[in-house]
Write a protein that holds these residues in place. Structure first.
Motif, PDB file in Angstrom:
ATOM      1  N   THR A   1       2.268   1.671  -3.468  1.00 35.26           N
ATOM      2  CA  THR A   1       1.231   2.036  -4.433  1.00 35.26           C
ATOM      3  C   THR A   1       0.794   3.488  -4.264  1.00 35.26           C
ATOM      4  OG1 THR A   1       0.427  -0.232  -4.483  1.00 35.26           O
ATOM      5  CG2 THR A   1      -1.092   1.458  -5.273  1.00 35.26           C
ATOM      6  N   ASP A   2       0.677   3.918  -2.999  1.00 39.66           N
ATOM      7  CA  ASP A   2       0.186   5.266  -2.700  1.00 39.66           C
ATOM      8  C   ASP A   2       1.229   6.358  -2.943  1.00 39.66           C
ATOM      9  OD1 ASP A   2      -2.165   4.078  -2.010  1.00 39.66           O
ATOM     10  OD2 ASP A   2      -1.919   4.352   0.152  1.00 39.66           O
ATOM     11  N   SER A   3       2.467   5.950  -3.143  1.00 42.27           N
ATOM     12  CA  SER A   3       3.517   6.991  -3.295  1.00 42.27           C
ATOM     13  C   SER A   3       3.713   7.407  -4.732  1.00 42.27           C
ATOM     14  CB  SER A   3       4.819   6.500  -2.728  1.00 42.27           C
ATOM     15  OG  SER A   3       5.302   5.386  -3.457  1.00 42.27           O
TER      16      SER A   3
ATOM     17  N   LYS B   1       0.837  -1.202   0.000  1.00 44.90           N
ATOM     18  CA  LYS B   1       0.000   0.000   0.000  1.00 44.90           C
ATOM     19  C   LYS B   1       0.868   1.248   0.000  1.00 44.90           C
ATOM     20  CE  LYS B   1      -3.923   2.159   2.373  1.00 44.90           C
ATOM     21  NZ  LYS B   1      -3.837   3.288   1.523  1.00 44.90           N
TER      22      LYS B   1
END
Length: 112
Positions: free
Chosen positions: A110-112, A107
């Motif tokens: 993915t979020d970065s 996560k």
């Protein structure tokens, strides 16, 4: 996200994948106990995970990884107090905690 943090997260992800590759197919504790090479490989990857998290925490002390300090402490225990680490401790970490860490790391990447 800084490149160094992202690199460490990728290192953690790779170490987790390697741990899964070294687990016995049966995922039975007794089989794990008999596999000296597999146990040592898993321990080494837990050390890598702990060291990577330690380096991340030096940059961002409040980085959002559950039990980050405990993971670093486990790494230290394996590398410095190797005679106090039992197969049961390593097995418990792998079967109880590793999947959650994997999800968190994926996560974050993915979020970065």
């Amino acid at each position: 996200m800084e490149i160094e943090v992202r690199t460490r997260l990728e290192d953690i992800k790779q170490a987790i994948n390697e741990i899964y590759s070294f687990l016995p197919k049966e995922k039975e504790y007794a089989v794990f106990q008999e596999d000296l090479k597999g146990k040592r490989a898993i321990e080494r990857n837990i050390e890598i995970i702990g060291e990577a998290i330690n380096k991340i925490l030096k940059i961002h002390p409040e980085f959002p990884i559950t039990n980050a300090r405990k993971i670093v402490d486990t790494r230290n225990r394996i590398s410095q107090g190797y005679d106090t680490v039992s197969d049961a401790i390593i097995w418990t970490i792998v079967v109880r905690d590793l999947e959650k860490l994997k999800s968190e790391i994926e996560k974050l990447l993915t979020d970065s």
